[in-house]
Design an enzyme around this catalytic site. Sequence first.
Site, PDB file in Angstrom:
ATOM      1  N   GLY A 185      65.343  37.843  46.769  1.00 29.21           N
ATOM      2  CA  GLY A 185      64.614  38.260  45.573  1.00 29.21           C
ATOM      3  C   GLY A 185      64.095  39.685  45.719  1.00 29.21           C
ATOM      4  O   GLY A 185      63.998  40.220  46.833  1.00 29.21           O
ATOM      5  N   CYS A 186      63.766  40.292  44.596  1.00 28.17           N
ATOM      6  CA  CYS A 186      63.353  41.703  44.604  1.00 28.17           C
ATOM      7  C   CYS A 186      61.974  41.889  45.256  1.00 28.17           C
ATOM      8  O   CYS A 186      61.815  42.686  46.188  1.00 28.17           O
ATOM      9  CB  CYS A 186      63.389  42.277  43.199  1.00 28.17           C
ATOM     10  SG  CYS A 186      62.676  41.221  41.931  1.00 28.17           S
ATOM     11  N   TYR A 187      60.985  41.126  44.785  1.00 24.15           N
ATOM     12  CA  TYR A 187      59.661  41.223  45.429  1.00 24.15           C
ATOM     13  C   TYR A 187      59.778  40.823  46.908  1.00 24.15           C
ATOM     14  O   TYR A 187      59.185  41.434  47.788  1.00 24.15           O
ATOM     15  CB  TYR A 187      58.674  40.254  44.783  1.00 24.15           C
ATOM     16  CG  TYR A 187      58.015  40.705  43.510  1.00 24.15           C
ATOM     17  CD1 TYR A 187      57.264  41.879  43.448  1.00 24.15           C
ATOM     18  CD2 TYR A 187      58.077  39.923  42.362  1.00 24.15           C
ATOM     19  CE1 TYR A 187      56.630  42.261  42.278  1.00 24.15           C
ATOM     20  CE2 TYR A 187      57.442  40.298  41.188  1.00 24.15           C
ATOM     21  CZ  TYR A 187      56.719  41.477  41.147  1.00 24.15           C
ATOM     22  OH  TYR A 187      56.085  41.840  39.995  1.00 24.15           O
TER      23      TYR A 187
END
Length: 339
Positions: free
Chosen positions: A146-148
Amino acid sequence: MIKVALIGAAGYTAKEFLELITRHEYLELDSIVSDSLTEGTTINSIWPRLSSRIEKKVQKKLNNKVDVALLAKSTSESQKYAVQLLAQGIRVVDLSAAFRLKDVDIYEKTYGETHQSKDLLADAVYGMPEIYRTNIREANLIANPGCYATSVILGSYPLFFHKIVDPKNVHVSAYSGISGAGIRNTDSTYSFVERNENITPYKILGHRHVPEINQELSSASESDISIAFVPHLAPLNKGISSTIFLEPKDSNQITATKIHQMYKEFYASEPFVRVLPLDNIPSISNVVSTNYCDVGIFYSNELGKIVISSVLDNMVKGAVGQAIQNINIMFGLEEKTGL
Ligand SMILES: NC(=O)c1ccc[n+]([C@@H]2O[C@H](COP(=O)([O-])OP(=O)(O)OC[C@H]3O[C@@H](n4cnc5c(N)ncnc54)[C@H](OP(=O)(O)O)[C@@H]3O)[C@@H](O)[C@H]2O)c1
């Protein structure tokens, strides 16, 4: 040439992937498959920016045997596609969270859905090259992070790996551009009027990326990590900035220089993690549209606090850039090719 299929064409990550693949000398875009678009749709009609750069038209089904498929779909759709593609001997890189969590109960609780292809979880490799490069080489199914999660894990991993921070005291305040929510999200929360000139927290202490971050940092530190995570929506198209607050287990043993040196050594051979000089402040504008994650390190002995600032582009190092990095590794290409 390595033949690639893009599964899911009408979303933001698909657009970013198409943009990147046109610049990759060894990846050949063989097929573009979409559920929502009609057969024969041209790419320039959905993404005019790519006009005259991509001639391929959209298909409803994958007809060719390709080497690898990128899934730019939701979790439930990815679960279905992954089973079919792997059965045809096609390697898969999935941008969704479908295969990131090893514990299916945590997955089902977090994503509120029954996992339709649990059997694949054991063999899925978490696609973070800085940690799992060796496994990625041989993997048939990559769970792209995921990005975060990418920004927090890369930003804090060396501290957990060396076990120098208190595992019970990890707080993160993170900021994301609006593209992180995807194109399908038509909730008024994401409208221009709500977002422009505004910053708001959301999913306070309950964001879906938390279990993924806990899983990877717990594995690094061999202890149970449970972070307190507060994301914010920022008036940006792209970009993530995560500020991570930690406390050293023993402040007598560390200095800012020692922490900085530890990061420099940990990421010395990593092409896409840039450890900034001590006290330099990372900025989203320095990483947007690149595959870099920039990390800044700050320590106050007086306060007993370490602060790490980690920035990246949610669509690139946080999604398709990292996916291409993974594909490069899977097929023995130079890792930076096309990036
Ligand atoms: N956005 C980010 O920053 C980011 C970062 C990391 C991971 N991810 C993950 O990557 C995956 C794709 O993300 P995304 O941001 O590209 O999502 P998105 O913009 O919502 O698009 C996802 C897919 O939804 C379908 N779609 C788009 N518009 C539609 C419509 N009007 N009706 C029906 N279907 C439609 C498209 O597939 P078809 O063309 O097949 O219909 C598209 O590829 C998600 O699982 C997401 O969580 C996103």
